[in-house]
Write an enzyme that holds these catalytic residues in place. Structure first.
Site, PDB file in Angstrom:
ATOM      1  N   GLY A 180       0.786  -1.236   0.000  1.00  0.00           N
ATOM      2  CA  GLY A 180       0.000   0.000   0.000  1.00  0.00           C
ATOM      3  C   GLY A 180       0.814   1.280   0.000  1.00  0.00           C
ATOM      4  O   GLY A 180       0.349   2.309   0.504  1.00  0.00           O
TER       5      GLY A 180
ATOM      6  N   ASN B 210       1.472   3.041  -2.655  1.00  0.00           N
ATOM      7  CA  ASN B 210       0.747   3.984  -3.521  1.00  0.00           C
ATOM      8  C   ASN B 210      -0.475   4.549  -2.801  1.00  0.00           C
ATOM      9  O   ASN B 210      -0.813   5.723  -2.976  1.00  0.00           O
ATOM     10  CB  ASN B 210       0.331   3.302  -4.825  1.00  0.00           C
ATOM     11  CG  ASN B 210       1.455   3.284  -5.837  1.00  0.00           C
ATOM     12  OD1 ASN B 210       1.808   4.313  -6.408  1.00  0.00           O
ATOM     13  ND2 ASN B 210       2.048   2.120  -6.046  1.00  0.00           N
TER      14      ASN B 210
ATOM     15  N   LEU C 271      -4.455  -7.494  -6.804  1.00  0.00           N
ATOM     16  CA  LEU C 271      -4.044  -8.617  -7.652  1.00  0.00           C
ATOM     17  C   LEU C 271      -5.206  -9.456  -8.188  1.00  0.00           C
ATOM     18  O   LEU C 271      -4.976 -10.492  -8.795  1.00  0.00           O
ATOM     19  CB  LEU C 271      -3.068  -9.512  -6.878  1.00  0.00           C
ATOM     20  CG  LEU C 271      -1.774  -8.798  -6.463  1.00  0.00           C
ATOM     21  CD1 LEU C 271      -0.876  -9.728  -5.661  1.00  0.00           C
ATOM     22  CD2 LEU C 271      -1.038  -8.272  -7.698  1.00  0.00           C
TER      23      LEU C 271
ATOM     24  N   ILE D 114     -11.174  -7.582 -11.485  1.00  0.00           N
ATOM     25  CA  ILE D 114     -12.360  -6.872 -10.985  1.00  0.00           C
ATOM     26  C   ILE D 114     -13.608  -7.426 -11.684  1.00  0.00           C
ATOM     27  O   ILE D 114     -13.635  -7.542 -12.917  1.00  0.00           O
ATOM     28  CB  ILE D 114     -12.220  -5.356 -11.273  1.00  0.00           C
ATOM     29  CG1 ILE D 114     -10.959  -4.804 -10.608  1.00  0.00           C
ATOM     30  CG2 ILE D 114     -13.451  -4.587 -10.823  1.00  0.00           C
ATOM     31  CD1 ILE D 114     -10.931  -4.893  -9.099  1.00  0.00           C
TER      32      ILE D 114
ATOM     33  N   ASN E  63      -5.891   1.937 -12.885  1.00  0.00           N
ATOM     34  CA  ASN E  63      -4.879   1.057 -12.287  1.00  0.00           C
ATOM     35  C   ASN E  63      -3.508   1.660 -12.562  1.00  0.00           C
ATOM     36  O   ASN E  63      -3.338   2.427 -13.519  1.00  0.00           O
ATOM     37  CB  ASN E  63      -4.964  -0.324 -12.943  1.00  0.00           C
ATOM     38  CG  ASN E  63      -3.931  -1.301 -12.397  1.00  0.00           C
ATOM     39  OD1 ASN E  63      -3.728  -1.391 -11.184  1.00  0.00           O
ATOM     40  ND2 ASN E  63      -3.257  -2.019 -13.281  1.00  0.00           N
TER      41      ASN E  63
ATOM     42  N   HIS F 275       0.504   0.522 -13.311  1.00  0.00           N
ATOM     43  CA  HIS F 275       1.328  -0.629 -13.693  1.00  0.00           C
ATOM     44  C   HIS F 275       2.783  -0.172 -13.743  1.00  0.00           C
ATOM     45  O   HIS F 275       3.081   0.898 -14.286  1.00  0.00           O
ATOM     46  CB  HIS F 275       0.872  -1.142 -15.066  1.00  0.00           C
ATOM     47  CG  HIS F 275       1.572  -2.398 -15.466  1.00  0.00           C
ATOM     48  ND1 HIS F 275       1.239  -3.636 -14.974  1.00  0.00           N
ATOM     49  CD2 HIS F 275       2.619  -2.605 -16.301  1.00  0.00           C
ATOM     50  CE1 HIS F 275       2.039  -4.549 -15.479  1.00  0.00           C
ATOM     51  NE2 HIS F 275       2.886  -3.955 -16.286  1.00  0.00           N
TER      52      HIS F 275
ATOM     53  N   GLU G 162       5.995   6.127  -9.393  1.00  0.00           N
ATOM     54  CA  GLU G 162       4.565   5.821  -9.219  1.00  0.00           C
ATOM     55  C   GLU G 162       3.937   6.751  -8.185  1.00  0.00           C
ATOM     56  O   GLU G 162       2.836   7.261  -8.372  1.00  0.00           O
ATOM     57  CB  GLU G 162       4.383   4.368  -8.750  1.00  0.00           C
ATOM     58  CG  GLU G 162       4.749   3.335  -9.788  1.00  0.00           C
ATOM     59  CD  GLU G 162       4.458   1.919  -9.303  1.00  0.00           C
ATOM     60  OE1 GLU G 162       3.408   1.692  -8.698  1.00  0.00           O
ATOM     61  OE2 GLU G 162       5.303   1.037  -9.537  1.00  0.00           O
TER      62      GLU G 162
END
Ligand code: GRF
Length: 234
Positions: free
Chosen positions: A13, A15, A90, A93, A107, A109, A179
Site C-alpha cells: 500500500g 501507492n 491482484l 475486478i 490502475n 502498472h 509511481e
C-alpha cells in the site's frame, strides 16, 4: 468538487500512502474515503486505519464473481464512491463493477504498457522481464481498467531509465518512487476532466524532456519534471 476515492490494495500500500499524503489536505481534488483489500494481512489496511479511513476486507478467492460484485457494490454505494484506484490489487475486478465505474476506474502498472503487461505480469516479474529484455527505458503507466488485464487506455505514462548495474530491487525502487508522484496527479487530472473543469488531459513528460533528465533522476528532479508537465500531452 472533491471526488470520493476508493483504493483497492492487496499488499504493502505505498501507492495508497502516496494518495493519502497527497489528498490529505483540505480543498484537494479527491479524498480517499475507502480502502478495500482481498487480504486480511495487507499492510495497506493498517495505513487506512492510521489515516482514519474506512477499510474493508472482501475476499475474492473461490467466490462467485457476482457475489463479490454485490459485496463490493454495497460498500462502494454506501460510501458514494466516485472513482476507484487499483494500487497493487491482484484480483480481476468483476465485470459488474467495471460496467458501473467505466471511465472512473484506474490502475497503475510498473512498466510502459502495452509492454510488460497482461495476466501474470505483476510485482518482481515485470522488472525481471524488463531486465531480461535489455530495454534501456521502462516506466509507469496509469490506465483505465477494462475487463482485460492491463488493456485500458493510458491516462499517464512516465519513463524511468534502466541502468546497466540494475537489479530487480534497484529498478523496482526507482519505478515505485515515480509511481508515488504520478498516480495522485493522474487522478487529479481525471477528477478535473470528469467534473468538466478541464478537457481530458493525459499526463506525460514535458516536450523539453531529454534523455539527460532521466539519466540520474533524484526524487526532487522527478518531482520537478512531473510538476512541469503540460496539462495536455498526447
Ligand atoms: C506497484 O508497483 C504497482 O505498480 C503495482 O503493484 C505495486 C503496488 O505497490 N500494480 P504498493 O502496494 O502500492 O506498495
Amino acid at each position: 468538487m472533491t471526488a470520493r476515492l476508493a483504493v483497492f490494495a492487496s499488499g504493502s500500500g505505498t501507492n495508497l500512502q502516496a494518495m493519502l499524503d497527497h489528498f490529505g489536505t483540505r480543498d484537494s481534488a479527491a479524498s480517499v474515503e475507502l480502502v478495500i483489500s482481498d487480504r486480511e494481512s495487507a499492510a495497506a489496511l493498517a495505513r487506512a486505519e492510521r489515516a482514519g479511513v474506512r477499510a474493508e476486507v472482501i475476499p475474492f478467492a473461490k467466490r462467485d464473481p457476482e457475489e463479490v460484485a454485490g459485496a463490493l457494490l454495497d460498500v462502494l454505494e454506501a460510501e458514494r464512491i466516485d472513482i476507484i484506484a487499483l494500487a497493487g490489487f491482484l484480483r480481476l475486478i468483476p465485470a459488474r463493477i467495471i460496467e458501473r465505474y467505466r471511465g472512473r476506474i484506474v490502475n497503475i502498472h510498473p512498466a510502459l504498457l502495452p509492454a510488460f503487461g497482461g495476466r501474470g505480469m505483476f510485482g518482481e516479474r515485470v522488472h525481471e522481464a524488463v531486465l531480461a529484455s535489455g530495454c534501456l527505458v521502462t516506466g509507469v503507466t496509469v490506465h483505465f481498467v477494462t475487463e482485460h488485464y492491463d488493456e485500458g487506455a493510458a491516462i499517464a505514462q512516465w519513463p524511468v531509465p534502466v541502468r546497466p548495474d540494475d537489479t530487480v530491487a534497484s529498478l523496482a525502487a526507482r519505478v515505485l518512487a515515480v509511481e508515488h508522484l504520478i498516480y495522485p496527479l493522474a487522478i487529479e487530472r481525471l477528477v478535473h476532466s470528469l467534473s468538466g473543469d478541464a478537457p481530458a488531459a493525459r499526463l506525460g513528460p514535458p516536450r523539453s524532456f531529454a534523455a539527460s533528465d532521466s539519466a540520474a533522476p533524484t526524487s526532487a528532479e522527478i518531482a520537478r519534471l512531473v510538476h512541469a508537465a503540460p496539462r495536455t500531452s498526447s
